[in-house]
Design an enzyme around this catalytic site. Structure first.
Site, PDB file in Angstrom:
ATOM      1  N   HIS A 144       0.822  -1.203   0.000  1.00 22.89           N
ATOM      2  CA  HIS A 144       0.000   0.000   0.000  1.00 22.89           C
ATOM      3  C   HIS A 144       0.856   1.253   0.000  1.00 22.89           C
ATOM      4  O   HIS A 144       2.071   1.194   0.181  1.00 22.89           O
ATOM      5  CB  HIS A 144      -1.009  -0.010   1.152  1.00 22.89           C
ATOM      6  CG  HIS A 144      -0.416   0.073   2.529  1.00 22.89           C
ATOM      7  ND1 HIS A 144       0.393   1.090   2.939  1.00 22.89           N
ATOM      8  CD2 HIS A 144      -0.572  -0.734   3.605  1.00 22.89           C
ATOM      9  CE1 HIS A 144       0.714   0.927   4.206  1.00 22.89           C
ATOM     10  NE2 HIS A 144       0.154  -0.181   4.634  1.00 22.89           N
ATOM     11  N   ARG A 413      -8.422  -7.663  -7.844  1.00 18.77           N
ATOM     12  CA  ARG A 413      -9.376  -6.686  -7.295  1.00 18.77           C
ATOM     13  C   ARG A 413      -9.503  -5.514  -8.248  1.00 18.77           C
ATOM     14  O   ARG A 413      -8.504  -5.023  -8.795  1.00 18.77           O
ATOM     15  CB  ARG A 413      -8.930  -6.179  -5.924  1.00 18.77           C
ATOM     16  CG  ARG A 413      -9.963  -5.212  -5.309  1.00 18.77           C
ATOM     17  CD  ARG A 413      -9.624  -4.832  -3.870  1.00 18.77           C
ATOM     18  NE  ARG A 413      -8.554  -3.860  -3.782  1.00 18.77           N
ATOM     19  CZ  ARG A 413      -8.595  -2.762  -3.010  1.00 18.77           C
ATOM     20  NH1 ARG A 413      -9.654  -2.495  -2.276  1.00 18.77           N
ATOM     21  NH2 ARG A 413      -7.571  -1.950  -2.962  1.00 18.77           N
ATOM     22  N   GLU A 534     -17.846  -1.289   1.630  1.00 19.07           N
ATOM     23  CA  GLU A 534     -16.864  -0.391   2.243  1.00 19.07           C
ATOM     24  C   GLU A 534     -17.452   0.764   3.038  1.00 19.07           C
ATOM     25  O   GLU A 534     -16.986   1.058   4.137  1.00 19.07           O
ATOM     26  CB  GLU A 534     -15.942   0.171   1.146  1.00 19.07           C
ATOM     27  CG  GLU A 534     -15.140  -0.898   0.439  1.00 19.07           C
ATOM     28  CD  GLU A 534     -14.295  -0.331  -0.690  1.00 19.07           C
ATOM     29  OE1 GLU A 534     -13.146   0.038  -0.422  1.00 19.07           O
ATOM     30  OE2 GLU A 534     -14.790  -0.268  -1.823  1.00 19.07           O
ATOM     31  N   ASP A 574     -12.168   2.262   4.681  1.00 14.32           N
ATOM     32  CA  ASP A 574     -13.039   3.254   4.057  1.00 14.32           C
ATOM     33  C   ASP A 574     -14.283   3.517   4.887  1.00 14.32           C
ATOM     34  O   ASP A 574     -14.803   4.634   4.897  1.00 14.32           O
ATOM     35  CB  ASP A 574     -13.408   2.805   2.643  1.00 14.32           C
ATOM     36  CG  ASP A 574     -12.272   3.046   1.658  1.00 14.32           C
ATOM     37  OD1 ASP A 574     -12.059   4.201   1.274  1.00 14.32           O
ATOM     38  OD2 ASP A 574     -11.582   2.081   1.296  1.00 14.32           O
ATOM     39  N   ARG A 612      -8.548  -5.371   7.096  1.00  7.17           N
ATOM     40  CA  ARG A 612      -7.998  -4.605   8.218  1.00  7.17           C
ATOM     41  C   ARG A 612      -6.637  -4.026   7.843  1.00  7.17           C
ATOM     42  O   ARG A 612      -5.856  -4.644   7.141  1.00  7.17           O
ATOM     43  CB  ARG A 612      -7.829  -5.494   9.452  1.00  7.17           C
ATOM     44  CG  ARG A 612      -9.076  -6.185   9.913  1.00  7.17           C
ATOM     45  CD  ARG A 612      -8.779  -7.249  10.967  1.00  7.17           C
ATOM     46  NE  ARG A 612      -8.473  -6.662  12.256  1.00  7.17           N
ATOM     47  CZ  ARG A 612      -7.400  -6.956  12.974  1.00  7.17           C
ATOM     48  NH1 ARG A 612      -6.501  -7.803  12.522  1.00  7.17           N
ATOM     49  NH2 ARG A 612      -7.206  -6.402  14.146  1.00  7.17           N
ATOM     50  N   ARG A 746      -7.325   8.033  -0.492  1.00  7.06           N
ATOM     51  CA  ARG A 746      -7.305   6.663   0.005  1.00  7.06           C
ATOM     52  C   ARG A 746      -7.276   6.677   1.533  1.00  7.06           C
ATOM     53  O   ARG A 746      -6.669   7.550   2.157  1.00  7.06           O
ATOM     54  CB  ARG A 746      -6.075   5.922  -0.521  1.00  7.06           C
ATOM     55  CG  ARG A 746      -6.165   5.598  -1.994  1.00  7.06           C
ATOM     56  CD  ARG A 746      -5.018   4.699  -2.426  1.00  7.06           C
ATOM     57  NE  ARG A 746      -5.184   4.306  -3.807  1.00  7.06           N
ATOM     58  CZ  ARG A 746      -5.985   3.322  -4.210  1.00  7.06           C
ATOM     59  NH1 ARG A 746      -6.666   2.637  -3.323  1.00  7.06           N
ATOM     60  NH2 ARG A 746      -6.091   3.023  -5.481  1.00  7.06           N
TER      61      ARG A 746
END
Length: 915
Positions: A144, A413, A534, A574, A612, A746
């Protein structure tokens, strides 16, 4: 007593700190060392004695630093945080070993503790073995945009950890101790001389390589050992189970190379490269293990018997060496090695580093390799050499069953909006005049179901589609090819971000059909279609959406080919950014309850995938407590959860720490599945109270973040979000769209930014307002109700425990310095004043409910850790603020930017779970 237990930790920290200080003195000179030591001592004095004069002195020293001094100070304190982490990990290992050596009762979170609880509740070993027949547990590695650790730094830290561990386990002679100290000094010197930051932005392939390092360090060896330990403990309890071999219920997954949501750099070519890199890693591991195994199993035919199957393997082996003529086990292993080397050549187009004795036929799949290893195992057991079968061979056999030829399943995804646009283009091209995006939900589903019922494909090889559509179709075709090349376990899941209705799942189903991953005439689906809910609204609607989906016979027929199992992913990050910490947690809990009911209604198996993060603001916190706090029926032996960014390094870079974290997942899943009936359901009044708290917290959070004029500007000016967006710490951009809107940011950099300025706002804001509103409307029994919830309801207790940790890591005095970066004084005072008031209200509420006098009174270990870290974090935060001020005032040179990025790294290392 605690003092004695912690003495080795203090000694290790002093040792590493002294070596770092000596390194700074040798490398940078006495003046730099003296400056850093003065800052350290002053900061310690301020923190430990709350000495106001010391604080003013510290600020004066730091404000007067030159640019070069600033860099050296930032590096020194950042590296100290890294070294303190190593010492703490080693101390956890030391304490765990001490408990085992002393024969203490099994510790919470261990396999032994979970099994003991299960046995005490009346479960037999055979029942537990049967539980693992259907269990499915998977930590999933993700990259990430705030992952700050370089692999080179992690390698240095691994060397230091190994040296510390050796000193701890062995009684060294004076000469050995001297050599150990010298090796440690070399390792610290290399760490100091290693560049902390990347000069260029990470590519996805770089992230794949980083992820693979954890398989080499931990997973390939520790996962098989965990299986062996579990099997042995069950067999010891019930000898009738014999040499128990459990199915492969624990697997490690990955998003790296398959997560395309907001990452334009993940393409079909990148996915194929990731799969090949993974295959190369696992095949290389198997080949190395076989080479070692062949060297060890020097069993001679005249001294030991061999089964007919083993002799057949030896005869088919291309190994014709006269020196091994009477060594059937070695010849059999040489043959297995030759076939695996040929497999390497076939799958990857290259020779393995160590050549086989001769050419052989490749394995068609990992199952064939597993069968050959089983022949070795059975022959050894039959000839009375079960002890040999239980060694390296046992672990290799387990590794092959778990990791196959693919190593880790890569999840795909993508955002539902992308799927929608691609489907719309395919339909418009195949049926001119069709405007799919203009249709309502009912009509969309009708169109999609019609297309899913026919084998006819929409995409034509003679049509040139948009780049987006071509790219999406290429990804699914690459997935189909991966199934043919590496096996269906290489890619088993497709996740839809931003799912909000049934059509989102049917759109993905249609795209899978285009690539042959869904075959209507066979009613076969080769991957799991997984919705990701989300936002707060989407979580509330999740049970209804799934109920409507399961009412479709066409979809239900596809689930028959997936063993009637449907996975649901829940978005912690989110939902938190959308509705705040308390409302996010409550919305997730309610969604799980609703989903359990819907799945029971339709007779389906539920598997929840928890998205998570590392920080509490992204659903983080201790995994054991989080899993046990799930509502009844939500686990059912099946769980997946993401392991993200720098948390992967913290959990899995050290093999022993990694093994402990894997054990925690298995133990918690077992307890939550088999023992949850023993825990009473929350009282109805608890649920009502929680809803009232959530409503008030939601209003407070949304009121600040989304409804306060100027809040967006306050956030961008008072945190390091702009600089994070520039830092080379991930392959994905910080925002999904260009601009500064909070909605588009994000969740990961959102939380990371608040951690850097020591506010941790996403992990607590709104709770104080919620409790104050509740107590105002319930003046007589309001607090007593909350206290009862804390004592009796694990979900509520876990929420408060995580908030306790976050608040303890926050610091309003430091946060106020970041607020000083906001140019508009009125905006700064208005918003920071609200934050300060809510922070105090939240702490007051937390202490009143838990009965603590101070934060973390119930967690003295973490309290000590944080107290010891703050004197080294404070200078980093102070330096960061000053560098941000210079940078934003136009002093935009490379050294200022470098200093900012170093402090970001250091603060993240000191906080450990900030992203």
């Amino acid at each position: 007593m605690n003092q004695d237990k912690d003495a080795p930790l203090r000694e290790d920290i002093r040792l590493l700190g002294r070596m770092l200080g000596d390194t700074v003195r040798d490398q940078q000179g006495e003046a730099v060392f003296g400056l850093i030591e003065r800052i350290r001592q002053t900061s310690v004095r301020f923190r430990r004695n709350d000495d106001r004069a010391a604080r003013q002195e510290l600020e004066g020293i730091l404000d007067a630093l030159s640019r070069e001094q600033t860099i050296q100070v930032a590096r020194a304190f950042s590296y100290f945080s890294h070294l303190a982490n190593i010492a703490e990990d080693q101390h956890h290992i030391r304490r765990s070993r001490a408990h085992l050596i002393a024969g203490s009762a099994p510790r919470e979170g261990s396999l032994a503790h979970a099994l003991a609880r299960a046995f005490a509740s009346g479960h037999e070993a055979s029942e537990l073995a049967a539980f693992f027949d259907t269990a499915a547990i998977s930590p999933v590695l993700t990259a990430h945009p705030t992952e700050v650790q370089r692999k080179s730094i992690l390698n240095c830290e691994t060397d230091i950890a190994r040296l510390l561990d050796r000193r701890d386990r062995m009684v060294l002679t004076p000469e050995e101790r001297e050599h150990s100290d010298e090796a440690m000094r070399r390792a610290v010197l290399i760490l100091w001389q290693t560049r902390m930051l990347r000069p260029a932005k990470l590519s996805v392939v770089d992230e794949v390589a980083n992820g693979l390092s954890y398989f080499d360090a931990t997973f390939l060896r520790e996962v098989p050992r965990l299986y062996a330990a579990l099997e042995d403990q069950l067999a010891q309890r019930d000898p009738a189970l014999g040499a128990l071999e459990l199915p492969a219920f624990l697997r490690v997954g990955s998003w790296i190379g398959g997560d395309r949501d907001g990452n334009p750099f993940v393409t079909a070519e990148v996915l194929e490269r990731a799969l090949a890199m993974q295959a190369a890693a696992v095949l290389g591991f198997y080949l190395d293990e076989l080479h070692t195994l062949g060297a060890r199993l020097s069993l001679a035919a005249g001294l030991v018997s061999a089964s007919d199957a083993l002799l057949g393997l030896a005869e088919r082996s291309p190994d014709r060496s006269p020196h091994r003529k009477d060594e059937p086990y070695r010849r059999a292993i040489s043959g297995i090695y030759a076939r695996l080397a040929a497999t390497h050549r076939t799958l990857l187009g290259s020779e393995p580093p160590r050549h086989a004795v001769a050419q052989a036929e490749p394995y068609l799949n990992a199952y064939e390799l597993s069968e050959d290893l089983d022949i070795l195992h059975r022959s050894l057991v039959a000839n009375g050499s079960a002890a040999l079968a239980r060694g390296r061979l046992r672990l290799l056999r387990r590794a092959v069953r778990v990791f196959g030829f693919h190593l880790a399943p890569i999840d795909l995804r993508q955002n539902s909006d992308v799927h929608e646009r691609v489907v719309a283009e395919l339909l418009a091209t195949a049926q001119p005049g069709t405007d799919y995006r203009a249709l309502d939900e009912t009509d969309r589903c009708e169109v999609l179901l019609t297309e899913l019922a026919t084998p006819r494909l929409l995409a034509s090889p003679h049509v040139r589609y948009s780049d987006e559509t071509e790219g999406e179709l290429a990804i699914f075709r690459a997935a189909r090819n991966a199934h043919l090349r590496f096996g269906k376990e290489a890619i088993t899941n497709c996740i839809i971000s931003k799912t909000d209705d049934v059509s989102d799942l049917l759109e993905l189903a249609l795209l899978l059909k285009e690539a042959g991953l869904l075959r209507p005439h066979e009613q076969a689906l080769d991957v799991n279609i997984i919705p990701l809910f989300e936002t707060i609204e989407d979580l509330a609607n999740a049970p209804t959406v799934m109920d409507r989906l399961f009412a479709l016979p066409a979809y239900m027929s596809l689930l028959e080919s997936r063993e009637r199992m449907q996975e649901i992913m829940l978005g912690y990050s989110d939902s938190n950014k959308d509705g705040g910490f308390l409302t996010s947690g409550w919305s997730l809990y309610k969604a799980e309850i609703g989903l359990v009911e819907v799945f029971a209604k339709h007779g389906l198996h539920l598997r929840l995938f928890h998205g998570r993060g590392g920080s509490v603001g992204r659903g983080g916190g201790p995994s054991y407590q989080a899993i046990l706090a799930q509502p009844g029926g939500a686990v059912q032996g099946r769980i997946r959860l993401t392991e993200q960014g720098e948390v992967i390094a913290a959990k899995y870079n050290n093999p022993e720490v990694g093994r402990r974290n894997l054990e925690v997942l298995v133990a918690a899943t077992l307890e939550a599945s088999l023992l949850s009936d023993n825990a009473p359901a929350p009282r109805a009044e608890f649920l009502d109270t929680m809803q009232a708290l959530s409503d008030a917290a939601f209003a407070a959070y949304r009121g600040l973040v989304y409804e306060t004029e100027g809040f967006e500007r306050y956030f961008w000016e008072s945190t390091v979000i702009s600089e994070i967006a520039e830092l080379n710490i991930g392959s994905r951009p910080a925002s999904r769209k260009k601009g500064t809107r909070i909605e588009d940011l994000r969740a990961i950099p959102w939380v990371f930014s608040w951690a850097q300025c020591r506010l941790m706002l996403p992990g607590w804001f709104g709770f104080g307002a919620a409790v104050k509103a509740w107590r105002a409307t319930h003046p007589d029994d309001g607090l007593a109700r909350l206290q009862a919830m804390y004592k009796e309801w694990s979900f509520f207790a876990t929420l408060l425990s995580n908030m306790d940790m976050v608040l303890a890591k926050s610091d309003l005095a430091i946060a106020s310095r970041y607020a000083g970066l906001v140019k508009d004084p009125a905006l700064r005072d208005a918003i920071f004043g609200r934050i300060r008031a809510e922070w105090q209200d939240t702490i007051d509420a937390l202490l009143a409910i838990t009965g603590q006098k101070e934060l973390l009174d119930d967690n003295p270990l973490l309290k000590r850790s944080i107290r010891n870290r703050f004197p080294y974090l404070d200078p980093l935060n102070h330096v960061q603020v000053e560098l941000l001020r210079r940078h934003r005032d136009g002093h935009d040179d490379a050294r200022v930017r470098l200093g900012i990025h170093i402090t970001i790294n250091g603060v993240a290392a000191g906080l450990r779970n900030s992203g």
